[in-house]
Structures are given as structure tokens and as C-alpha cells.
Design an enzyme around this catalytic site. Structure first.
Site, short mmCIF file in Angstrom:
data_model
loop_
_atom_site.label_atom_id
_atom_site.label_comp_id
_atom_site.label_asym_id
_atom_site.label_seq_id
_atom_site.Cartn_x
_atom_site.Cartn_y
_atom_site.Cartn_z
N CYS A 90 0.64 -26.57 -29.53
CA CYS A 90 -0.26 -25.72 -29.54
C CYS A 90 -1.61 -26.39 -29.27
CB CYS A 90 -0.13 -25.12 -31.05
SG CYS A 90 -1.59 -23.82 -31.44
N CYS A 119 -0.25 -17.08 -26.84
CA CYS A 119 0.10 -17.76 -27.82
C CYS A 119 -0.35 -19.26 -27.54
CB CYS A 119 1.54 -17.67 -28.38
SG CYS A 119 1.88 -16.09 -28.99
N1 SAH Z 1 -0.44 -20.69 -37.60
C1 SAH Z 1 0.15 -19.66 -37.36
C2 SAH Z 1 -0.57 -18.45 -36.48
C3 SAH Z 1 -1.06 -19.08 -35.11
S1 SAH Z 1 0.48 -19.53 -33.87
C4 SAH Z 1 1.52 -19.80 -36.97
O1 SAH Z 1 2.08 -21.07 -36.63
O2 SAH Z 1 2.43 -18.94 -36.79
C5 SAH Z 1 0.99 -18.08 -33.29
C6 SAH Z 1 2.26 -18.34 -32.51
O3 SAH Z 1 2.17 -18.84 -31.26
C7 SAH Z 1 3.25 -19.22 -33.27
O4 SAH Z 1 4.50 -18.51 -33.45
C8 SAH Z 1 3.39 -20.45 -32.48
O5 SAH Z 1 4.60 -20.99 -32.85
C9 SAH Z 1 3.26 -19.99 -31.19
N2 SAH Z 1 2.60 -20.77 -30.27
C10 SAH Z 1 1.79 -21.92 -30.50
N3 SAH Z 1 1.57 -22.71 -29.37
C11 SAH Z 1 2.23 -22.02 -28.43
C12 SAH Z 1 2.46 -22.24 -27.07
N4 SAH Z 1 1.72 -23.20 -26.37
N5 SAH Z 1 3.22 -21.45 -26.35
C13 SAH Z 1 4.09 -20.27 -26.97
N6 SAH Z 1 3.72 -20.33 -28.36
C14 SAH Z 1 3.19 -21.07 -28.99
#
Ligand code: SAH
Length: 368
Positions: A120, A336
Site C-alpha cells: 500500500c 485501492c
Molecule cells: N486501512 C483500511 C482501509 C484502506 S485500504 C484497510 O486496510 O482495509 C483499502 C483496501 O485497499 C484494503 O483492502 C487494502 O488491502 C487494499 N489495498 C491497499 N493497497 C492496495 C494496492 N496497491 N492494490 C490493491 N489493493 C490495495
């Protein structure tokens, strides 16, 4: 002269006390709040069912400090990302995602994030600070202002920057303002989803709000989850998290959502698919597979379309509902995991959009 109070910072109770101090009756709170949330005014003078005298009295002590987008980018698929700058010079990102009959807004709850999920982009910023309720609700108010009148937001997801359950009080107050039918935005809680990386002891706070819960599972063994989501999994292991999910008080017909980011050669094997199906057995749920969205310098790759479909069919074959989340807005880093600091060349100022005649936000409609 004392500093002006920003009316958007006040809760229902605080608004009551503030107006009482001006000598106004209590029922006026809902009246003022309706102007802010239901009619989205950005100026006290626009509250036309208050007398001119009352408006002038209020304006001596208060103001409406709404959020303004300083930048926005629109992707081919209609996804629209806004960057809002805040009073302290920091900024946050919010994404509007059109999808068939839905118009979903993806909200941020923190600037950056304390968690360090390896896939992320936001995780790389660290946590700058928590957002205040008015900054969370402000994303809804401002985005709605920038959208045309006939395109009302239909769904909200707390899935943008940050971990919502690491900022629970502000999130709870925001949801109250967003869902209150009498004076708030009047959004149905069923159309709101909070996504968490898995702060297990706080899951029930989501149930109390009546909104939907999504849990980012992303891995099928403790070792793998420790690698992919170190901070989250060290705090609450996969086992602890799944136990909490099993105890989660779902309403009739409600389901939990498990999110699973698919990373090539990391968590996309047949064994992972089988383990995933086993882990969520006995939980009323659906699974959203999110193929990894790449960002500059990202250490992972997105699996091939074939691999994604194979993974889906294995889990589906075990009797689960599995959806592949279309990744929208990737070219504007609005998908995301792609929200975070942007390098300047990726960002176009709003003015340029306007010049090219695209339906860009009307900056003039916002106050400050
Ligand atoms: N902190 C919270 C909300 C933000 S992330 C959480 O972790 O749920 C929202 C979603 O995006 C989460 O399911 C996370 O796993 C996903 N995510 C994060 N980085 C990503 C990426 N590079 N590609 C696809 N999904 C991702």
C-alpha cells in the site's frame, strides 16, 4: 475579537450550546445543521430562513470553513480523484467512483497511516495525523458540491487513506453526521462500508454504527500476513481477527466482506485459494478480490487475468461468493492502495481542466 468558530466542527450537542450562548433557542441547532448538511451551504448568509439580523449575529461569531479541492484528476473510466488541502497545509485524497447505477465516494480517515502494509502506497507515508470529523464529512460535502446536481452520491466507503478504526471517535462522529435523517446528510447506513486492516477489538464499534464492515484479509497464513501486513498482524493475528469476525454481530441478511489483494506469486496460489475458503468457512460473507494496483516503485505485481480467474473459481468452487473488484482510476493513482503523496507531474490543477471545457469542479462555489 475572538476567533470565529467553524460551524462544521460542532457536533449536534455542541451546536446547541453554541447557539444557546448566543441566546438562541435549542431548536435552532437542527435548523442551522440542516443548512450545512442537507443544503450544503458554504456561507452563513445563504441560511435564508434565519432573519438578516440573526445571520449577522451568527457571522460575528462563526463561519463555515468548507473543504476546497486544490487539484483533481479524472480517469478515462470516469473515476475522479480530488485532492483537498486542509487548514494546516496538509492534504487528503478522495475518489469518486461511478459504476453502473452507483456513484461511490471513497473517503480518507487519516493523513497517511500508522500501518505498514507492504503493498500500500499510503503506508509508506507514515501517519501525519488523524482527520477530524469535519474533514471526513467535508469530503462528502465538497465532492457532492463538485458533482453535478443530478449525480447524487449513492454509496460511501471508508477505504481511502488511513485506517478508520485507528481514528474511531472521529469516524463515529462523522457517521452520525452523515446518517442523521433529521439534520444530517441522511445517508442510509446500509450504503456505507468501513474497511479495516483488522483491529479486532474494535470491530463491534462498526456494528454499533449500523454500517457494513469489510475486513482486509490479504493473506492465508500467519507468516504470510506478517510479511504483507506486519503492523496489523503483529497487533492482532489472523487467528484473533477471524475469531472476532466469527463473533461479529451481523444483522439478518447482512454479510461481512473480506478483501483480498491478489499479489503475483505471493498470495495467489491454488493453496492460498483453498486456505482462504477454509478460513472463512462458517462466516456469512462475500469475498472481494482486489488485483494489485501498481504504483511507482511498488514491490509487487498484479497476477495475470487467467491467474485471477483461476483463483476466483477455486474459492467459488468451495461455495463462496467471490467478486473481482474492477480497479478503477488506476491511471490517476486513484485505485485501492494508490492514495498517497503525488509527485507534481501526476497532478493537474483544476484550472486546466476547466480551460479544456471538461465538467470540472466549479471552484467558485466553495467559500474557503
Ligand atoms: N486501512 C483500511 C482501509 C484502506 S485500504 C484497510 O486496510 O482495509 C483499502 C483496501 O485497499 C484494503 O483492502 C487494502 O488491502 C487494499 N489495498 C491497499 N493497497 C492496495 C494496492 N496497491 N492494490 C490493491 N489493493 C490495495
Amino acid at each position: 475579537m475572538p476567533a470565529l468558530v467553524d460551524l462544521l466542527t460542532l457536533s449536534f450537542a455542541e451546536m446547541g450550546s453554541f447557539l444557546a450562548a448566543l441566546g438562541w433557542p435549542r431548536y435552532r441547532s437542527a435548523q442551522v445543521l440542516r443548512w450545512l448538511y442537507q443544503r450544503g451551504v458554504t456561507d452563513i448568509d445563504a441560511m435564508t430562513d434565519l432573519s438578516k439580523r440573526d445571520r449577522a449575529q451568527l457571522a460575528e461569531r462563526a463561519a463555515v470553513c468548507s473543504l476546497n479541492a486544490t487539484e483533481s484528476r479524472r480517469a478515462e473510466d470516469g473515476t475522479w480523484k480530488f485532492i483537498f488541502s486542509l487548514a494546516d497545509g496538509t492534504s487528503i485524497e478522495t475518489v469518486v467512483i461511478p459504476d453502473q447505477e452507483r456513484l461511490t465516494l471513497c473517503l480518507s480517515t487519516q493523513i497517511g497511516c500508522t500501518l505498514d502494509c507492504a503493498f500500500c502506497l499510503t503506508g509508506r507515508m507514515g501517519l501525519l495525523r488523524n482527520l477530524q470529523p469535519e474533514e471526513i464529512v467535508g469530503q462528502v460535502l465538497a465532492s457532492q458540491r463538485y458533482l453535478s446536481k443530478d449525480s447524487a452520491l449513492t454509496n460511501l466507503v471508508l477505504m481511502g487513506m488511513g485506517e478508520p478504526l485507528a481514528n474511531p471517535e472521529a469516524v463515529e462522529e462523522s457517521i452520525r453526521r452523515i446518517t442523521d435523517r433529521r439534520w444530517g446528510l441522511g445517508f442510509s447506513p446500509r450504503r456505507i462500508t468501513l474497511s479495516t486492516a483488522g483491529l479486532a477489538p474494535r470491530l463491534n464499534r462498526v456494528a454499533n454504527l449500523g454500517i457494513n464492515l469489510a475486513v482486509s484479509l490479504n493473506a492465508t497464513t500467519e507468516a504470510q500476513r506478517n510479511r504483507l501486513m506486519p503492523a496489523a498482524n503483529h497487533a492482532y493475528s489472523l487467528k484473533t481477527l477471524l475469531d472476532a469476525c466469527r463473533r461479529y454481530p451481523l444483522k439478518p441478511r447482512q454479510r461481512l466482506t473480506f478483501e483480498y489483494v491478489l499479489l503475483k506469486n505471493e498470495n495467489d496460489s491454488e493453496d492460498d485459494a483453498l486456505r482462504l475458503a477454509r478460513l472463512v468457512r462458517n462466516i456469512r460473507c462475500k469475498i472481494n478480490l482486489i488485483p494489485f494496483n501498481e504504483f511507482p516503485g511498488s514491490p509487487f505485481q498484479r497476477p495475470s487475468d487467467d491467474a485471477i480467474l483461476r483463483f476466483q473459481s477455486i474459492v467459488t468452487g468451495r461455495g463462496l461468493d467471490v467478486f473481482i473488484r474492477k480497479s478503477k482510476g488506476r491511471e490517476v493513482l486513484g485505485a485501492c492502495g494508490q492514495l498517497g503523496s503525488l509527485s507534481p507531474p501526476l497532478v493537474r490543477p483544476l484550472r486546466k481542466h476547466a480551460k479544456r471545457g471538461s465538467p470540472a469542479p466549479a471552484l467558485a462555489s466553495a467559500s474557503r
